[in-house]
Design an enzyme around this catalytic site. Structure first.
Site, mmCIF file in Angstrom:
data_model
loop_
_atom_site.group_PDB
_atom_site.id
_atom_site.type_symbol
_atom_site.label_atom_id
_atom_site.label_comp_id
_atom_site.label_asym_id
_atom_site.label_seq_id
_atom_site.Cartn_x
_atom_site.Cartn_y
_atom_site.Cartn_z
ATOM 1 C CB VAL A 17 -13.672 58.570 44.611
ATOM 2 C CG1 VAL A 17 -15.119 58.232 44.289
ATOM 3 C CG2 VAL A 17 -13.442 60.068 44.475
ATOM 4 C CB VAL A 132 -20.435 66.687 36.176
ATOM 5 C CG1 VAL A 132 -20.551 68.200 36.150
ATOM 6 C CG2 VAL A 132 -19.886 66.166 34.877
ATOM 7 C CE LYS A 205 -15.431 68.157 38.086
ATOM 8 N NZ LYS A 205 -15.069 68.815 39.350
HETATM 9 N N1 HSE Z 1 -10.902 68.383 42.328
HETATM 10 C C1 HSE Z 1 -12.291 68.329 42.065
HETATM 11 C C2 HSE Z 1 -12.915 69.573 42.659
HETATM 12 C C3 HSE Z 1 -12.877 67.089 42.670
HETATM 13 O O1 HSE Z 1 -12.262 70.278 43.432
HETATM 14 O O2 HSE Z 1 -14.048 69.879 42.335
HETATM 15 C C4 HSE Z 1 -14.212 66.707 42.118
HETATM 16 O O3 HSE Z 1 -14.223 66.551 40.747
#
Ligand code: HSE
Length: 429
Positions: A17, A132, A205
Site C-alpha cells: 500500500v 475497511v 473490520k
Molecule cells: N487482505 C485484505 C483482503 C486486504 O484480502 O481484503 C485489505 O484489507
C-alpha cells in the site's frame, strides 16, 4: 490553522500500500492542489527495508523517528500494519501534534477507544478510511452521510482474499490451495494470510464498523469468528444444488438494545445481491430507519484501492488543518445501553450435512432429534445411494436458535449412525 496552505506529509511503511500511495501521491499532487487550493508536500518516507536507489534519496530513511520528529510533517501516514511498533508511532505522532492516516485494521480494532481519545485529546485527526473495504467510502458514509440514521443491520463482504478464493472454488472448480496462492500472487492477501482465511481480517473490520454504525466499541476478540480454511468443496456443491452461494460474511444486527456481531461462511440464496459479489470485490449492505436499504460495492484489497482511501483521508484532514480547528470525534460517544448478544442466542437458518449409513430409519433418527429440539426442516437432499457405506444427507432448516441446533447436532453426532461430525453452516436471506 496553517497559514501558507502547504501541508507536510510523512509516510511510515513502504510495502504494497505504501509504495502505491507514494507513486499515486506524486502523480496527483498538482490536480489535488488545483481542486483544493492546498499544496500537499511529501517530506519524508521511512521504511526499514529502504535500500538501493531509494536509500540514497534524501527524503527516504530507515528511521521512522525522522518522520515523527520533522516539525514540518503535519500528517503521518502509517502503512506498516500490525500492533507494534505502529501503535507507538501513532501515539508519538499525536503527542507531537501531528494527525495520522492509517490502514491498520488490526490496531484500530484492538485499540479503538484509546486511539480515538488520544486523537481527540490532542486536537488532531485520525483518518482510517483505508482500513475497511478500500474502494468503498464506508467510514465517511457512516460517519457523515448516514449520521441521522439508526442503523439496524449491516451484512458485508469485507475480505477480498477469501471472496476471491470462494469465487475460484465455486465458479472455476479450483482447490482452496490453488486459489489462495493466486490471491497471494495478485497482492490481495495479508503478509500473514492466516488473518484472511481464519476470518480475523473480516472481524477486525467488523469491529471498526461497529464503532461507526452503532457507537459501540467491541474488541475483535469478543466477536464470534469462523473462517474458510476447513470449507469442503462438497458443501460448495451442495449449496449450489439448494440454490445458495457460500460467502464469508460480517453480520451485525441490532435488536432494540442488543447487538449481534458475527463472522462466518454463510449460505446466501443465489438471487441475493451479496451472493453475486465475486472475486476481490467487497460489498456493504446496510439498513437504517431513514435510508431503508443501501448497498455499496467496490474493490476491497490491493495497493491502489487502499492508497486511494488513504489519499482521500490526507486531503480531508489537510483541508481541515488549513481551514478549521478539529471537531470532536463522534466516535467518543459510547452507547453503554447496547449489550452484545451471545452467539448461542442468535436465530437463523441452518444447513446441516450428516454423513450416515444409507439404511431405513436413519433419517427418522435425525429428524426425531431435530424435532425434539424445536427445529423445523425446510428441505432434505440425498444424492448418493450406497447401502454399504455412509453417504452425505443434507438438511436445510427453517429459522432456529443456535443453542438448539448445537444441542441437536451434539445429540446426533453421539449416535452410532454418525460416521463423521456434522458439518454446519448458517444461512441468511
Ligand atoms: N487482505 C485484505 C483482503 C486486504 O484480502 O481484503 C485489505 O484489507
Amino acid at each position: 490553522m496553517k497559514k501558507n496552505n502547504s501541508i507536510g506529509i510523512g509516510v511510515i511503511g513502504c510495502g504494497t500500500v505504501g509504495s502505491r500511495f507514494i507513486s499515486h501521491f506524486k502523480r496527483k499532487r498538482a490536480s489535488v492542489r488545483e481542486k483544493t487550493g492546498i499544496d500537499f508536500v511529501l517530506l519524508k518516507v521511512a521504511d526499514r527495508n529502504m535500500g538501493g536507489k531509494k536509500g540514497r534519496h534524501p527524503s527516504y530513511t530507515r528511521d521512522p523517528e525522522e518522520v515523527l520528529s520533522d516539525e514540518n510533517v503535519d500528517i503521518v501516514v502509517e502503512l506498516i500494519g500490525g500492533m507494534e511498533p505502529a501503535y507507538s508511532f501513532i501515539k508519538k505522532a499525536f503527542s507531537r501534534g501531528k494527525s495520522v492516516v492509517t490502514a491498520n485494521k488490526a490496531l484500530l480494532s484492538g485499540k479503538n477507544r484509546e486511539l480515538f481519545s488520544l486523537a481527540s485529546n490532542g486536537g488532531v485527526h485520525l483518518g482510517f478510511e483505508a482500513s475497511v473495504a478500500s474502494a468503498i467510502p464506508i467510514v465517511k458514509t457512516l460517519r457523515e452521510s448516514f449520521i441521522g440514521n439508526n442503523i439496524t443491520k449491516v451484512m458485508a463482504i469485507l475480505n477480498g482474499t477469501t471472496n476471491y478464493i470462494l469465487t475460484r472454488m465455486s465458479l472455476h472448480g479450483e482447490s482452496f490451495q490453488e486459489a489462495l496462492e493466486k490471491a497471494g500472487s495478485l497482492g490481495y492477501a495479508e503478509a500473514n494470510p492466516t488473518l484472511d482465511i481464519e476470518g480475523l481480517d473480516t472481524t477486525h473490520k467488523l469491529s471498526i464498523l461497529s464503532c461507526l454504525a452503532f457507537n459501540k466499541t467491541v474488541s475483535w476478540k469478543n466477536i464470534f469468528t469462523a473462517g474458510i480454511r476447513n470449507l469442503d468443496a462438497i458443501d460448495i456443491n451442495f449449496a449450489r444444488d439448494f440454490g445458495y452461494r457460500i460467502k464469508l460474511l460480517a453480520i451485525a444486527k441490532k435488536f432494540k438494545e442488543n447487538l449481534e456481531l458475527r463472522v462466518h461462511p454463510t449460505f446466501l440464496p443465489v438471487g441475493h445481491l451479496l451472493a453475486n459479489v465475486e472475486d476481490v470485490y467487497n460489498a456493504v449492505y446496510m439498513e437504517g430507519d431513514m435510508i431503508g436499504k443501501s448497498l455499496m460495492y467496490g474493490e476491497g484489497a490491493g495497493g491502489s484501492a487502499a492508497a486511494s482511501a488513504a489519499l482521500a483521508d490526507v486531503v480531508d484532514i489537510g483541508i481541515k488543518l488549513a481551514g478549521q480547528k478539529p471537531a470532536g470525534s463522534p466516535l467518543l460517544y459510547e452507547n453503554e445501553k447496547i449489550a452484545i448478544c451471545s452467539m448461542s442466542d442468535i436465530r437463523t437458518k441452518y444447513y446441516l450435512r450428516f454423513t450416515v449409513p444409507d439404511r431405513p430409519g436413519t433419517l427418522a433418527l435425525i429428524t426425531d432429534i431435530l424435532g425434539k429440539n424445536g427445529i423445523s426442516i425446510a428441505s432434505v437432499l440425498q444424492k448418493e445411494e450406497n447401502r454399504n457405506y455412509a453417504v452425505p444427507v443434507v438438511i436445510m432448516t427453517h429459522v432456529a436458535t443456535e443453542h438448539s441446533v448445537q444441542k441437536a447436532v451434539r445429540e446426533i453426532d453421539s449416535l452410532s449412525i454418525a460416521r463423521l461430525p456434522t458439518v454446519l453452516f448458517r444461512a441468511e436471506e
